[in-house]
Scaffold this motif. Structure first.
Motif, PDB file in Angstrom:
ATOM      1  N   TYR A 106     -12.503   5.163   6.360  1.00  0.00           N
ATOM      2  CA  TYR A 106     -13.062   4.708   6.404  1.00  0.00           C
ATOM      3  C   TYR A 106     -13.908   3.969   5.335  1.00  0.00           C
ATOM      4  O   TYR A 106     -13.909   3.004   4.826  1.00  0.00           O
ATOM      5  N   ASP A 107     -14.828   5.318   3.945  1.00  0.00           N
ATOM      6  CA  ASP A 107     -15.553   5.166   3.256  1.00  0.00           C
ATOM      7  C   ASP A 107     -14.333   4.483   2.630  1.00  0.00           C
ATOM      8  O   ASP A 107     -14.885   4.029   1.208  1.00  0.00           O
ATOM      9  N   TYR A 108     -14.052   5.416   2.305  1.00  0.00           N
ATOM     10  CA  TYR A 108     -12.445   5.296   1.624  1.00  0.00           C
ATOM     11  C   TYR A 108     -11.020   4.070   1.285  1.00  0.00           C
ATOM     12  O   TYR A 108     -10.258   3.497   0.334  1.00  0.00           O
ATOM     13  N   ARG A 109     -11.608   3.242   2.620  1.00  0.00           N
ATOM     14  CA  ARG A 109     -11.059   1.731   2.832  1.00  0.00           C
ATOM     15  C   ARG A 109      -9.418   2.063   2.672  1.00  0.00           C
ATOM     16  O   ARG A 109      -8.594   2.052   2.159  1.00  0.00           O
ATOM     17  N   MET A 110      -9.410   3.622   3.736  1.00  0.00           N
ATOM     18  CA  MET A 110      -7.618   4.325   3.474  1.00  0.00           C
ATOM     19  C   MET A 110      -7.400   4.156   4.958  1.00  0.00           C
ATOM     20  O   MET A 110      -7.645   4.212   6.563  1.00  0.00           O
ATOM     21  N   TYR A 111      -6.265   3.888   5.125  1.00  0.00           N
ATOM     22  CA  TYR A 111      -4.374   3.619   6.474  1.00  0.00           C
ATOM     23  C   TYR A 111      -4.792   5.652   6.489  1.00  0.00           C
ATOM     24  O   TYR A 111      -4.576   6.260   5.874  1.00  0.00           O
ATOM     25  N   LYS A 167     -14.582   8.229   9.300  1.00  0.00           N
ATOM     26  CA  LYS A 167     -15.730   7.944   8.311  1.00  0.00           C
ATOM     27  C   LYS A 167     -15.193   8.158   6.817  1.00  0.00           C
ATOM     28  O   LYS A 167     -15.570   7.446   5.961  1.00  0.00           O
ATOM     29  N   LYS A 192       0.721  -1.206   0.118  1.00  0.00           N
ATOM     30  CA  LYS A 192       0.019  -0.287   0.352  1.00  0.00           C
ATOM     31  C   LYS A 192       0.933   1.302  -0.107  1.00  0.00           C
ATOM     32  O   LYS A 192       1.958   2.002   0.422  1.00  0.00           O
ATOM     33  N   ASP A 228      -3.677   4.544  -0.963  1.00  0.00           N
ATOM     34  CA  ASP A 228      -4.401   4.285  -0.049  1.00  0.00           C
ATOM     35  C   ASP A 228      -3.873   4.021   1.129  1.00  0.00           C
ATOM     36  O   ASP A 228      -4.819   4.106   2.351  1.00  0.00           O
ATOM     37  N   HIS A 267      -7.239  10.122  -2.495  1.00  0.00           N
ATOM     38  CA  HIS A 267      -7.692   8.928  -2.830  1.00  0.00           C
ATOM     39  C   HIS A 267      -7.924   9.290  -4.405  1.00  0.00           C
ATOM     40  O   HIS A 267      -7.982   8.498  -5.148  1.00  0.00           O
TER      41      HIS A 267
END
Length: 347
Positions: A70-75, A67, A3, A35, A30
Motif C-alpha cells: 500500500y505504501d508503495y502503491r504496488m499490486y 501495508k 503496469k 508497479d 520497488h
C-alpha cells in the motif's frame, strides 16, 4: 499506463538461499521502478513448506506485506499450482487478505509413458518416434475441478489464470477456457513455456491473448545437452539475449488482450526439458526462430544445464557468481520491458 511487475522466480536464488525475504523482494521490485509483485507460493529448497516465497500466512505477516504494498502503491498476484478444492480455498482466503485480484495455477498433467526410439543406439532418439505426452484424462479432470471452484472465485471476486506451463499447447488451454465459459477463469500467457510443447511463442500469444488475465514475461534459447533424451533443452536468458520475438509477442498482448499488467518471470539461470512429442505445437525441428540453437551460458565442464537452478549443489563459488548474474539479468529484463512499453505507448 501499463503496469509492470516482478515474479519471485526471477530471484529464486536470492530467496531460496536466504539472501532476501519477501519484504526484500518487494523492496527490490520497488527500487527497480516496478508497479507490482507476483509471489510464487509453491514450496522449494529453502522456502516455506506451505507458502513458498510468501514465507507465512499468519495475519501479522500478511498485514505487514499489505501495508508495504500500500505504501508503495504496488499490486500483488499469487502463483500456485494444481486445482485441489481445499488448497484453492485457503489460497483465496490469503489472497483476499492481501488484496489480490488474480491468482495463477495450472492443470495438473499426468505424463504418459515415454517411448524410446528403436534406433538401437544407447541414448539415441529419433525425433519422429519419441513420445512424451500426457494422459488425456488430465484435461477432463482439470475441467471438473475448475467447475467445482467457480463458486469460490465468485465469492472472493478473484480471477484464476491458467498458465501454459510447459505441457499445454495454446489451443488446448483455449479449449479448456471455452468449456468453462466463466469470467472468473482465463489464461496466463508465459512468453516462453510454449517452447517445451514445441510451439512458437508468437503462435501461442495469438491464440491466448483474448483470454489472458496475466503474464510471465521472459526470453529463451535452445542449448545442446547430450544427456537429455532430445539432445537439447530450453534455457532461460535475460530479455533481449534470447530467441523469442518479444516485441511481436508484447504487441499481440497489447492489441488483442485486455491486460493492464505485464509480469516479469526472468527464469535465469534455468533450463527445462521438452515435455511433448516433436511437432505437438506445430514445430517439427530445431534451428529456426525461437528454436535456434545457441551456445551455453555457462561452461559445460563446470555445470550442466540441469544443474543451473540449484548451483549451490555444485559449489558456493558458483552460487555467488550466479546470484550476481541473476540480479543483473533481472535488471536487464526490466530495462528491456520498459523500453518495449515506451515504444508501444509512444508509437
Amino acid at each position: 499506463m501499463l503496469k509492470l511487475g516482478l515474479e519471485t522466480e526471477s530471484l529464486h536464488l536470492w530467496l531460496q538461499n536466504k539472501r532476501m525475504d519477501i519484504f526484500g523482494f518487494i523492496e527490490t521490485a520497488h527500487e527497480l521502478g516496478l508497479d507490482g509483485v507476483q509471489i510464487n507460493i509453491i514450496k522449494d529448497f529453502g522456502l516455506d513448506e506451505k507458502w513458498g516465497a510468501l514465507g507465512s500466512a499468519s495475519d501479522e505477516h500478511l498485514r505487514k506485506i499489505r501495508k508495504m504494498l500500500y505504501d508503495y502503491r504496488m499490486y500483488i498476484e499469487l502463483d500456485m499450482r494444481n486445482l485441489d478444492y481445499d488448497r484453492i480455498m485457503e489460497v483465496l482466503e490469503v489472497a483476499n487478505k492481501l488484496g489480490v485480484e488474480i491468482i495463477r495455477s495450472y492443470i495438473p498433467i499426468k505424463p504418459s509413458k515415454t517411448i524410446k526410439s528403436d534406433t538401437g543406439a544407447e541414448g539415441a532418439y529419433d525425433f519422429a518416434k519419441v513420445r512424451c505426452d500426457f494422459d488425456e484424462t488430465s484435461y477432463t479432470e482439470g475441467i471438473e475441478k475448475l467447475r467445482r471452484v467457480l463458486p469460490l472465485l465468485k465469492k472472493y471476486r478473484i480471477k484464476l489464470a491458467l498458465e501454459n506451463h510447459e505441457y499445454e499447447t495454446s489451443e488446448e488451454l483455449v479449449n479448456v477456457v471455452k468449456k468453462i465459459d466463466s469470467p472468473w477463469v482465463g489464461l496466463l500467457y508465459d512468453f516462453g513455456n510454449s517452447m517445451m510443447a514445441w510451439e512458437e511463442p508468437v503462435k501461442a500469444a495469438e491464440n491466448m491473448a483474448p483470454y489472458c488475465f496475466s503474464t510471465h514475461f521472459k526470453d529463451h534459447i535452445i542449448i545442446e545437452e547430450p544427456n537429455d533424451k532430445y539432445g537439447y533443452v530450453v534455457c532461460g536468458v535475460p530479455a533481449g539475449e534470447g530467441n523469442i520475438d518479444l516485441k511481436t509477442c508484447f504487441d499481440i498482448m497489447m492489441e488483442k488482450s485486455s491486460l493492464t499488467r505485464i509480469n516479469i518471470e526472468n527464469c535465469y539461470p534455468y533450463c527445462a526439458q521438452f515435455k511433448r512429442s516433436v511437432g505437438t505445437g506445430g514445430v517439427t525441428e530445431l534451428g529456426k526462430g525461437a528454436f535456434t540453437i545457441r551456445k551455453h551460458p555457462y561452461d559445460y565442464n563446470i555445470i550442466k544445464p540441469a544443474q543451473y537452478y540449484y548451483p549451490q549443489e555444485i559449489s558456493n563459488e558458483l552460487l555467488e557468481k550466479m546470484l550476481i548474474d541473476q540480479m543483473e539479468g533481472v535488471k536487464t529484463t526490466v530495462k528491456y520491458l520498459k523500453a518495449l512499453r515506451d515504444q508501444y505507448t509512444n508509437k
